[in-house]
Design a protein around this motif. Structure first.
Motif, PDB file in Angstrom:
ATOM      1  N   TYR A 253      65.101  27.814  13.419  1.00 36.17           N
ATOM      2  CA  TYR A 253      64.125  28.733  12.827  1.00 36.17           C
ATOM      3  C   TYR A 253      62.724  28.245  13.134  1.00 36.17           C
ATOM      4  CZ  TYR A 253      67.477  31.552  10.231  1.00 36.17           C
ATOM      5  OH  TYR A 253      68.471  32.426   9.886  1.00 36.17           O
ATOM      6  N   SER A 254      61.809  29.205  13.224  1.00 37.09           N
ATOM      7  CA  SER A 254      60.402  28.857  13.428  1.00 37.09           C
ATOM      8  C   SER A 254      59.530  29.907  12.752  1.00 37.09           C
ATOM      9  CB  SER A 254      60.092  28.813  14.922  1.00 37.09           C
ATOM     10  OG  SER A 254      60.400  30.067  15.498  1.00 37.09           O
ATOM     11  N   LEU A 255      58.269  29.572  12.511  1.00 40.25           N
ATOM     12  CA  LEU A 255      57.323  30.521  11.892  1.00 40.25           C
ATOM     13  C   LEU A 255      56.977  31.594  12.916  1.00 40.25           C
ATOM     14  CD1 LEU A 255      54.260  29.349   9.835  1.00 40.25           C
ATOM     15  CD2 LEU A 255      56.329  30.510   9.120  1.00 40.25           C
ATOM     16  N   SER A 256      57.142  32.846  12.526  1.00 43.96           N
ATOM     17  CA  SER A 256      56.794  33.890  13.484  1.00 43.96           C
ATOM     18  C   SER A 256      55.391  34.405  13.207  1.00 43.96           C
ATOM     19  CB  SER A 256      57.804  35.024  13.426  1.00 43.96           C
ATOM     20  OG  SER A 256      57.723  35.678  12.194  1.00 43.96           O
ATOM     21  N   CYS A 257      54.828  33.934  12.122  1.00 48.38           N
ATOM     22  CA  CYS A 257      53.521  34.429  11.715  1.00 48.38           C
ATOM     23  C   CYS A 257      52.653  33.283  11.213  1.00 48.38           C
ATOM     24  CB  CYS A 257      53.737  35.461  10.621  1.00 48.38           C
ATOM     25  SG  CYS A 257      52.364  36.551  10.427  1.00 48.38           S
ATOM     26  N   PRO A 258      52.143  32.488  12.152  1.00 48.06           N
ATOM     27  CA  PRO A 258      51.392  31.273  11.789  1.00 48.06           C
ATOM     28  C   PRO A 258      50.205  31.551  10.884  1.00 48.06           C
ATOM     29  CG  PRO A 258      51.818  31.364  14.149  1.00 48.06           C
ATOM     30  CD  PRO A 258      52.172  32.713  13.593  1.00 48.06           C
ATOM     31  N   CYS A 259      49.709  32.791  10.937  1.00 52.17           N
ATOM     32  CA  CYS A 259      48.548  33.121  10.111  1.00 52.17           C
ATOM     33  C   CYS A 259      48.838  32.889   8.633  1.00 52.17           C
ATOM     34  CB  CYS A 259      48.152  34.569  10.327  1.00 52.17           C
ATOM     35  SG  CYS A 259      49.504  35.725  10.072  1.00 52.17           S
ATOM     36  N   LEU A 260      50.125  32.954   8.279  1.00 50.61           N
ATOM     37  CA  LEU A 260      50.480  32.782   6.875  1.00 50.61           C
ATOM     38  C   LEU A 260      50.194  31.387   6.352  1.00 50.61           C
ATOM     39  CD1 LEU A 260      53.718  34.876   6.552  1.00 50.61           C
ATOM     40  CD2 LEU A 260      51.618  35.137   5.264  1.00 50.61           C
ATOM     41  N   LEU A 261      49.914  30.479   7.250  1.00 47.17           N
ATOM     42  CA  LEU A 261      49.612  29.122   6.809  1.00 47.17           C
ATOM     43  C   LEU A 261      48.341  29.090   5.987  1.00 47.17           C
ATOM     44  CD1 LEU A 261      50.645  26.901   9.754  1.00 47.17           C
ATOM     45  CD2 LEU A 261      51.658  27.174   7.498  1.00 47.17           C
ATOM     46  N   ASP A 262      47.420  29.980   6.320  1.00 54.81           N
ATOM     47  CA  ASP A 262      46.172  30.043   5.576  1.00 54.81           C
ATOM     48  C   ASP A 262      46.464  30.347   4.112  1.00 54.81           C
ATOM     49  OD1 ASP A 262      44.960  29.713   8.001  1.00 54.81           O
ATOM     50  OD2 ASP A 262      44.706  31.853   8.339  1.00 54.81           O
TER      51      ASP A 262
ATOM     52  N   ALA B 287      56.162  25.316   9.774  1.00 54.58           N
ATOM     53  CA  ALA B 287      54.823  25.476  10.326  1.00 54.58           C
ATOM     54  C   ALA B 287      54.549  24.399  11.372  1.00 54.58           C
ATOM     55  CB  ALA B 287      53.788  25.384   9.212  1.00 54.58           C
ATOM     56  N   ARG B 288      55.227  23.285  11.198  1.00 51.46           N
ATOM     57  CA  ARG B 288      54.955  22.155  12.093  1.00 51.46           C
ATOM     58  C   ARG B 288      55.796  22.175  13.366  1.00 51.46           C
ATOM     59  NH1 ARG B 288      55.089  17.967   6.961  1.00 51.46           N
ATOM     60  NH2 ARG B 288      53.919  19.396   5.632  1.00 51.46           N
ATOM     61  N   ARG B 289      57.036  22.671  13.218  1.00 49.07           N
ATOM     62  CA  ARG B 289      57.955  22.656  14.362  1.00 49.07           C
ATOM     63  C   ARG B 289      59.165  23.513  14.028  1.00 49.07           C
ATOM     64  NH1 ARG B 289      58.351  19.212  10.701  1.00 49.07           N
ATOM     65  NH2 ARG B 289      60.266  18.214  10.010  1.00 49.07           N
ATOM     66  N   GLU B 290      59.924  23.876  15.024  1.00 49.83           N
ATOM     67  CA  GLU B 290      61.151  24.612  14.740  1.00 49.83           C
ATOM     68  C   GLU B 290      62.196  23.611  14.266  1.00 49.83           C
ATOM     69  OE1 GLU B 290      62.546  26.415  18.415  1.00 49.83           O
ATOM     70  OE2 GLU B 290      63.545  24.525  18.913  1.00 49.83           O
ATOM     71  N   ILE B 291      63.062  24.062  13.367  1.00 49.30           N
ATOM     72  CA  ILE B 291      64.066  23.170  12.788  1.00 49.30           C
ATOM     73  C   ILE B 291      65.363  23.956  12.610  1.00 49.30           C
ATOM     74  CG2 ILE B 291      64.529  21.531  10.912  1.00 49.30           C
ATOM     75  CD1 ILE B 291      61.622  21.721  10.077  1.00 49.30           C
ATOM     76  N   CYS B 292      66.500  23.300  12.775  1.00 50.66           N
ATOM     77  CA  CYS B 292      67.788  23.972  12.618  1.00 50.66           C
ATOM     78  C   CYS B 292      68.194  24.015  11.142  1.00 50.66           C
ATOM     79  CB  CYS B 292      68.881  23.312  13.447  1.00 50.66           C
ATOM     80  SG  CYS B 292      69.315  21.669  12.867  1.00 50.66           S
ATOM     81  N   VAL B 293      69.053  24.962  10.827  1.00 54.24           N
ATOM     82  CA  VAL B 293      69.501  25.170   9.447  1.00 54.24           C
ATOM     83  C   VAL B 293      70.086  23.886   8.868  1.00 54.24           C
ATOM     84  CG1 VAL B 293      71.034  26.517   7.967  1.00 54.24           C
ATOM     85  CG2 VAL B 293      69.969  27.594   9.942  1.00 54.24           C
TER      86      VAL B 293
END
Lengths: 106, 106
Positions: free
Chosen positions: B76-85, B32-38
């Motif tokens: 990888y990164s969050l493709s659906c930031p709304c899920l943070l809620d 959610a904060r940033r993209e990160i590698c495996v």
DNA sequence: TTCCTATTTGGTAATATAGCCAAGTTCTCA
DNA sequence: TGAGAACTTGGCTATATTACCAAATAGGAA
């Protein structure tokens, strides 16, 4: 992952796991509107009453619903209305995914 | 439950199930904060890289995260930031439960 | 009491999930 | 090319989940 972080996410996972079933999501959705007895819920779901009862006990164990016996019936209700927002979250996640797939087809 | 309703809740359940694991909740939280590698995620989680890769593929299949290969790394990164809620939802569910248990002890 | 309804619990078989190791793929760099 | 790093996938075993039936429990009415 340190033990404390692990414990925090394990606790969250317990809640999410309790919701991770189509029938249980349906039950929460219905109970959001009003309290309903097991009898009626069973009718709505269309499965064996023992199956529905077990789903409800899983939700109860997670603290998501509460039960109250009245006469020979047991009424369930949402004990954590805030979880309703979760539906909106999931729903918008679904829409996002659907839109992306649509974009690929276009 | 009619087929359409059943399909709707099955779709929701697919999303929720993908999130129903401590490691996967942790991954979503980090992404959610940033993209990160495996590679880095594996280090953070402290499991076998194949295990982490499989968790990520489950999240990806559910449309929750997106991946992008750069060089010999996959980010990888969050493709659906709304899920943070959703985290806030679950967190407040936890608090509600905790408060009720506290009330019982008092 | 006795029957009947509502609900939970125990048992069981089928299916799904999780994690590790090993093997395969892809990309970088010498 | 060849070695090696970064990932993914296949295979396997252990464990968890699900749904049904059957049996047990609790309450209401005759």
């Amino acid at each position: 992952m340190d033990p404390k972080t692990q414990a925090r996410f394990a606790a969250r996972a317990r809640i999410v796991k309790a919701l991770a079933h189509p029938t249980r999501l349906f039950l929460v959705d219905q109970l959001a509107r009003r309290e309903i007895c097991v009898c009626k819920l069973t009718e709505m779901v269309g499965a064996d009453i023992s199956t529905v009862s077990k789903h409800l006990s899983i939700l109860k164990a997670a603290g998501i619903v509460a039960d109250e016996k009245r006469g020979n019936q047991v009424f369930y209700s949402l004990s954590c209305p805030c979880l309703l927002d979760l539906f909106d979250c999931v729903e918008s996640a679904l829409k996002t995914t659907a839109q992306k797939q649509l974009a690929l087809v276009k």
